[in-house]
Design a protein around this motif. Structure first.
Motif, short mmCIF file in Angstrom:
data_model
loop_
_atom_site.label_atom_id
_atom_site.label_comp_id
_atom_site.label_asym_id
_atom_site.label_seq_id
_atom_site.Cartn_x
_atom_site.Cartn_y
_atom_site.Cartn_z
N GLU A 1 -16.22 32.24 62.87
CA GLU A 1 -17.38 31.57 63.06
C GLU A 1 -17.58 30.33 62.32
N MET A 2 -16.70 29.85 61.15
CA MET A 2 -16.54 28.59 60.51
C MET A 2 -15.92 27.81 61.37
N GLN A 3 -15.12 28.06 62.23
CA GLN A 3 -14.23 27.21 63.18
C GLN A 3 -15.08 26.85 64.43
N ILE A 4 -16.02 27.65 64.99
CA ILE A 4 -16.93 27.23 65.90
C ILE A 4 -17.98 26.35 65.45
N LEU B 1 -17.72 30.73 46.87
CA LEU B 1 -17.48 28.74 47.20
C LEU B 1 -17.65 28.88 48.56
N ALA B 2 -16.77 29.95 49.44
CA ALA B 2 -16.68 29.48 50.98
C ALA B 2 -18.25 29.73 51.52
N SER C 1 -10.24 35.88 60.32
CA SER C 1 -11.20 36.98 60.10
C SER C 1 -12.28 36.37 60.94
N LYS C 2 -13.47 37.26 60.90
CA LYS C 2 -14.40 36.92 61.73
C LYS C 2 -15.35 35.90 61.28
N LEU C 3 -15.39 35.88 59.84
CA LEU C 3 -16.11 34.67 59.09
C LEU C 3 -15.31 33.19 59.51
N GLY C 4 -13.93 33.47 59.39
CA GLY C 4 -13.31 32.29 59.57
C GLY C 4 -13.46 31.82 61.13
#
Length: 178
Positions: A48-51, A8-9, A43-46
């Motif tokens: 990237e989502m923040q950027i 879902l994310a 996390s790395k994905l987190g």
């Protein structure tokens, strides 16, 4: 985090990126906020989502939220996310340049155009002049006029001899003085 939450994310993240690239920044912010809430922020994905969320906030006009989240990204455990966060923060905190209205070009709103009207007027701009333009004829190559050699003065005017003698005199004078 379950695999269902992870999927879902990812879906929300992809939807947010797609909305951002389409220019729908408010929808991008909504989707990226939902995806960001479903993942581990460290996390790395987190990261990237923040950027992506920082850039969406800025594009949507939510500068304070963008700066706040960008400061958090500067503290991220991943080095690449930290570097990106610092670069973005530098840009976001830079002073705004003042622009004059004459420097800007206004883009007309095309949402009110009927599809049938746009098909009928295809290739013709409403902003272009309606007068027909004159066709520019290609230039003809210029051919030089032939010269009658019997009319040309071919007699020696002795300038070469005067220049040669002057050059020899100057060289001789320099050799004699040295």
């Amino acid at each position: 985090m379950t695999t269902e939450q992870k999927e879902l994310a990812q879906r929300e993240y992809q939807a947010g990126k797609a909305a951002f690239e389409r220019g729908d920044y408010r929808q991008a912010v909504t989707a990226l906020e939902r995806s960001n809430a479903l993942v581990e922020p460290g996390s790395k994905l987190g990261g990237e989502m923040q950027i992506w969320l920082v850039t969406a906030y800025e594009a949507a006009g939510q500068r304070t939220e963008a700066i706040t989240l960008c400061r958090k990204a500067c503290q991220h455990p991943d080095l690449t996310i930290r570097k990106q966060g610092k670069r973005l923060l530098y840009i976001l905190e830079a002073p705004r340049l003042k622009t004059r209205p004459e420097w800007l070009t206004e883009i007309p709103n095309l949402e009110g155009i009927d599809e049938n009207e746009s098909d009928r007027d295809f290739g013709r701009s409403k902003f272009a002049p309606t007068k027909p333009t004159r066709r520019v004829e290609p230039k003809k190559p210029i051919v030089p006029e032939e010269v009658d050699l019997s009319q040309v003065n071919t007699q020696d005017n002795a300038f070469i001899w005067v220049a040669l003698i002057a050059a020899i005199a100057i060289i001789a004078g320099l050799v004699w003085l040295s």
